[in-house]
Design a protein around this motif. Structure first.
Motif, PDB file in Angstrom:
ATOM      1  N   ALA A   1       0.834  -1.205   0.000  1.00  0.00           N
ATOM      2  CA  ALA A   1       0.000   0.000   0.000  1.00  0.00           C
ATOM      3  C   ALA A   1       0.869   1.256   0.000  1.00  0.00           C
ATOM      4  N   ARG A   2       2.150   1.107  -0.382  1.00  0.00           N
ATOM      5  CA  ARG A   2       3.157   2.154  -0.197  1.00  0.00           C
ATOM      6  C   ARG A   2       3.282   2.489   1.304  1.00  0.00           C
ATOM      7  N   VAL A   3       4.175   3.406   1.634  1.00  0.00           N
ATOM      8  CA  VAL A   3       4.417   3.649   3.058  1.00  0.00           C
ATOM      9  C   VAL A   3       4.945   5.062   3.261  1.00  0.00           C
ATOM     10  N   ASN A   4       4.673   5.624   4.442  1.00  0.00           N
ATOM     11  CA  ASN A   4       5.259   6.875   4.888  1.00  0.00           C
ATOM     12  C   ASN A   4       6.609   6.564   5.527  1.00  0.00           C
ATOM     13  N   VAL A   5       7.626   7.367   5.197  1.00  0.00           N
ATOM     14  CA  VAL A   5       8.992   7.079   5.625  1.00  0.00           C
ATOM     15  C   VAL A   5       9.439   8.130   6.638  1.00  0.00           C
ATOM     16  N   ASN A   6       9.825   7.686   7.828  1.00  0.00           N
ATOM     17  CA  ASN A   6      10.220   8.567   8.916  1.00  0.00           C
ATOM     18  C   ASN A   6      11.670   8.304   9.312  1.00  0.00           C
ATOM     19  N   VAL A   7      12.451   9.374   9.486  1.00  0.00           N
ATOM     20  CA  VAL A   7      13.797   9.250  10.054  1.00  0.00           C
ATOM     21  C   VAL A   7      13.831  10.121  11.308  1.00  0.00           C
ATOM     22  N   ALA A   8      14.246   9.516  12.420  1.00  0.00           N
ATOM     23  CA  ALA A   8      14.146  10.191  13.716  1.00  0.00           C
ATOM     24  C   ALA A   8      15.435  10.049  14.500  1.00  0.00           C
ATOM     25  N   SER A   9      15.702  11.052  15.335  1.00  0.00           N
ATOM     26  CA  SER A   9      16.836  11.035  16.254  1.00  0.00           C
ATOM     27  C   SER A   9      16.322  11.233  17.673  1.00  0.00           C
ATOM     28  N   VAL A  10      16.904  10.492  18.611  1.00  0.00           N
ATOM     29  CA  VAL A  10      16.534  10.605  20.020  1.00  0.00           C
ATOM     30  C   VAL A  10      17.369  11.715  20.650  1.00  0.00           C
ATOM     31  N   VAL A  11      16.686  12.735  21.177  1.00  0.00           N
ATOM     32  CA  VAL A  11      17.356  13.851  21.839  1.00  0.00           C
ATOM     33  C   VAL A  11      17.446  13.599  23.329  1.00  0.00           C
ATOM     34  N   GLY A  12      16.398  13.011  23.900  1.00  0.00           N
ATOM     35  CA  GLY A  12      16.362  12.719  25.328  1.00  0.00           C
ATOM     36  C   GLY A  12      15.258  11.720  25.616  1.00  0.00           C
ATOM     37  N   SER A  13      15.025  11.442  26.882  1.00  0.00           N
ATOM     38  CA  SER A  13      14.046  10.426  27.261  1.00  0.00           C
ATOM     39  C   SER A  13      12.614  10.844  26.982  1.00  0.00           C
ATOM     40  N   ASP A  14      12.401  12.122  26.656  1.00  0.00           N
ATOM     41  CA  ASP A  14      11.062  12.601  26.311  1.00  0.00           C
ATOM     42  C   ASP A  14      11.121  13.558  25.123  1.00  0.00           C
ATOM     43  N   HIS A  15      12.057  13.305  24.201  1.00  0.00           N
ATOM     44  CA  HIS A  15      12.275  14.274  23.130  1.00  0.00           C
ATOM     45  C   HIS A  15      12.838  13.573  21.891  1.00  0.00           C
ATOM     46  N   LEU A  16      12.136  13.738  20.752  1.00  0.00           N
ATOM     47  CA  LEU A  16      12.561  13.187  19.467  1.00  0.00           C
ATOM     48  C   LEU A  16      12.619  14.300  18.434  1.00  0.00           C
ATOM     49  N   ARG A  17      13.489  14.153  17.455  1.00  0.00           N
ATOM     50  CA  ARG A  17      13.497  14.998  16.263  1.00  0.00           C
ATOM     51  C   ARG A  17      13.133  14.117  15.084  1.00  0.00           C
ATOM     52  N   LEU A  18      12.355  14.672  14.126  1.00  0.00           N
ATOM     53  CA  LEU A  18      11.766  13.839  13.084  1.00  0.00           C
ATOM     54  C   LEU A  18      11.686  14.581  11.761  1.00  0.00           C
ATOM     55  N   ARG A  19      11.971  13.863  10.673  1.00  0.00           N
ATOM     56  CA  ARG A  19      11.683  14.309   9.313  1.00  0.00           C
ATOM     57  C   ARG A  19      10.897  13.201   8.627  1.00  0.00           C
ATOM     58  N   VAL A  20       9.997  13.603   7.719  1.00  0.00           N
ATOM     59  CA  VAL A  20       9.072  12.636   7.120  1.00  0.00           C
ATOM     60  C   VAL A  20       9.017  12.819   5.606  1.00  0.00           C
ATOM     61  N   TRP A  21       9.131  11.676   4.902  1.00  0.00           N
ATOM     62  CA  TRP A  21       8.749  11.602   3.494  1.00  0.00           C
ATOM     63  C   TRP A  21       7.340  11.021   3.474  1.00  0.00           C
ATOM     64  N   GLU A  22       6.359  11.848   3.102  1.00  0.00           N
ATOM     65  CA  GLU A  22       4.967  11.443   3.219  1.00  0.00           C
ATOM     66  C   GLU A  22       4.481  10.807   1.921  1.00  0.00           C
ATOM     67  N   ARG A  23       3.863   9.660   2.046  1.00  0.00           N
ATOM     68  CA  ARG A  23       3.326   8.920   0.908  1.00  0.00           C
ATOM     69  C   ARG A  23       2.389   9.802   0.089  1.00  0.00           C
ATOM     70  N   GLY A  24       2.708   9.943  -1.206  1.00  0.00           N
ATOM     71  CA  GLY A  24       1.847  10.715  -2.084  1.00  0.00           C
ATOM     72  C   GLY A  24       2.008  12.216  -1.967  1.00  0.00           C
ATOM     73  N   VAL A  25       2.928  12.681  -1.110  1.00  0.00           N
ATOM     74  CA  VAL A  25       3.141  14.116  -0.898  1.00  0.00           C
ATOM     75  C   VAL A  25       4.599  14.487  -1.114  1.00  0.00           C
ATOM     76  N   GLY A  26       5.510  13.730  -0.463  1.00  0.00           N
ATOM     77  CA  GLY A  26       6.930  14.042  -0.496  1.00  0.00           C
ATOM     78  C   GLY A  26       7.389  14.583   0.841  1.00  0.00           C
ATOM     79  N   LEU A  27       8.505  15.301   0.839  1.00  0.00           N
ATOM     80  CA  LEU A  27       8.993  15.917   2.074  1.00  0.00           C
ATOM     81  C   LEU A  27       7.957  16.910   2.585  1.00  0.00           C
ATOM     82  N   THR A  28       7.667  16.844   3.863  1.00  0.00           N
ATOM     83  CA  THR A  28       6.648  17.718   4.433  1.00  0.00           C
ATOM     84  C   THR A  28       7.176  18.350   5.711  1.00  0.00           C
ATOM     85  N   ARG A  29       6.684  19.548   6.004  1.00  0.00           N
ATOM     86  CA  ARG A  29       7.133  20.248   7.203  1.00  0.00           C
ATOM     87  C   ARG A  29       6.637  19.578   8.482  1.00  0.00           C
ATOM     88  N   ALA A  30       5.555  18.838   8.393  1.00  0.00           N
ATOM     89  CA  ALA A  30       5.035  18.149   9.569  1.00  0.00           C
ATOM     90  C   ALA A  30       4.113  17.035   9.122  1.00  0.00           C
TER      91      ALA A  30
END
Length: 269
Positions: free
Chosen positions: A178-207
Motif C-alpha cells: 500500500a506504499r508507506v510513509n517514511v520517517n527518520v528520527a533522532s533521540v534527543v532525550g528520554s522525552d524528546h525526538l526529532r523527526l523528518r518525514v517523506w509522506e506517501r503521495g506528498v513528499g517531504l513535508t514540514r510536519a
C-alpha cells in the motif's frame, strides 16, 4: 457555481478544507490533484472533504497531493477539530477518532496503533519491531500503522539523511503493497525526538501528525523514550502520549490561513 473552501495548516502541513455537509461536492482523484497543484490550483499537501456521517459527528475524506485518497492525517484531524470546535468524533477511512480543543491547542485521540505485519501492511511476515531490512545506510526500521502505514528509522542525525532521494525508493518498495510513509528520527532525550518525514503521495513535508504518532510509538516500544514525548518536526512541535488504555493522544496547534471560493468548472470532477 462556486465552492467555498478554507485553507488551514498544522505546523506548516497545509490543507484545503471543503465543507460538503450541507451541499455535496463531487471529488475525484484527478480533481483533488488539480486543486492541490501549487502552480495551477490552490495548493496544499492534503485536500480534506467534510461530509455527513452515520457513525460520527462528521466524515473526513483525505486526498494527498497526488490525488490518492488515504486513511488518516493527524495534522488535518487537528485542523478539522479546530474548525468544528468543542469535542468531535470524526469518521475516517482509518477508523473513528476524537478531537477536542483546549488551551494547548487541539488534541486528537488517534486510536490504537497496530503492529502485525499484515496490518501495516507488509508483503510478507516479519517482526515489525526490528525489521531485518535496509536501504543503503538506513536499516533495521520499525513499522507501525496508526490509521496509515509508517516505517521508522532511528538514526544519529535525521537532518543528515538524504530523505528526498531515499524516501521515494522506500515508499514504493514492493515490501509495502500500500506504499508507506517514511520517517527518520533522532533521540534527543528520554522525552524528546526529532523527526523528518517523506509522506506517501506528498513528499517531504514540514510536519506529519501520523508520522509523529508512529515514530513516538516506535520509540516507546524500543524503550528509547517514555510514554509521553515531544516530537520536533521542521514545522514545529507535537506532544504524543501513549495512554494506559492503548490509544494515542496527539496534541498541537492548527490554524486557518485564509478562506476563498473556486469556480467548479475550473476543476472538473
Amino acid at each position: 457555481m462556486r465552492t467555498p473552501f478554507r485553507k488551514m495548516h498544522g505546523l506548516g502541513n497545509d490543507f484545503i478544507v471543503i465543507d460538503a455537509r450541507a451541499r455535496a461536492v463531487a471529488m475525484s482523484n484527478a480533481r483533488a490533484a488539480a486543486l492541490a497543484d501549487r502552480r495551477t490550483g490552490i495548493g496544499c499537501d492534503q485536500l480534506i472533504v467534510l461530509e455527513p456521517s452515520e457513525i460520527a459527528d462528521v466524515r473526513m475524506r483525505i486526498f494527498n497531493a497526488d490525488g490518492g485518497e488515504v486513511e488518516a492525517c493527524g495534522n488535518a484531524s487537528r485542523a478539522v477539530g479546530l474548525l468544528l470546535g468543542g469535542e468531535q468524533r470524526i469518521e475516517t477511512l482509518g477508523g473513528t477518532i476524537a478531537s477536542s480543543t483546549g488551551a494547548d491547542g487541539v488534541s486528537v485521540d488517534m486510536g490504537m496503533p497496530r503492529f502485525d505485519w499484515d496490518a501495516i501492511p507488509l508483503a510478507y511476515a516479519m517482526d515489525t519491531l526490528t525489521m531485518p531490512v535496509g536501504w543503503e545506510d538506513l536499516s533495521d526500521p520499525t513499522a507501525v500503522n496508526v490509521g496509515n502505514p509508517h516505517v521508522i528509522f532511528f538514526v544519529p542525525d535525521c537532518d543528515a539523511v538524504d530523505l528526498a532521494r531515499l524516501g521515494p525508493a522506500i515508499e514504493t518498495d514492493p515490501l509495502f503493497p500500500a506504499r508507506v510513509n517514511v520517517n527518520v528520527a533522532s533521540v534527543v532525550g528520554s522525552d524528546h525526538l526529532r523527526l523528518r518525514v517523506w509522506e506517501r503521495g506528498v513528499g517531504l513535508t514540514r510536519a506529519c501528525g501520523t508520522g509523529a504518532c508512529a515514530t513516538a510509538i516506535g520509540a516507546m516500544r524500543r524503550k528509547l523514550v517514555g510514554r509521553t514525548t515531544r516530537v520536533d518536526l521542521p514545522g514545529g512541535t507535537l506532544t504524543i502520549a501513549w495512554r494506559e488504555d492503548g490509544s494515542i493522544l496527539m496534541t498541537g496547534p492548527a490554524a486557518t490561513s485564509f478562506e476563498g471560493t473556486f469556480e467548479d468548472s475550473d476543476f472538473p470532477a
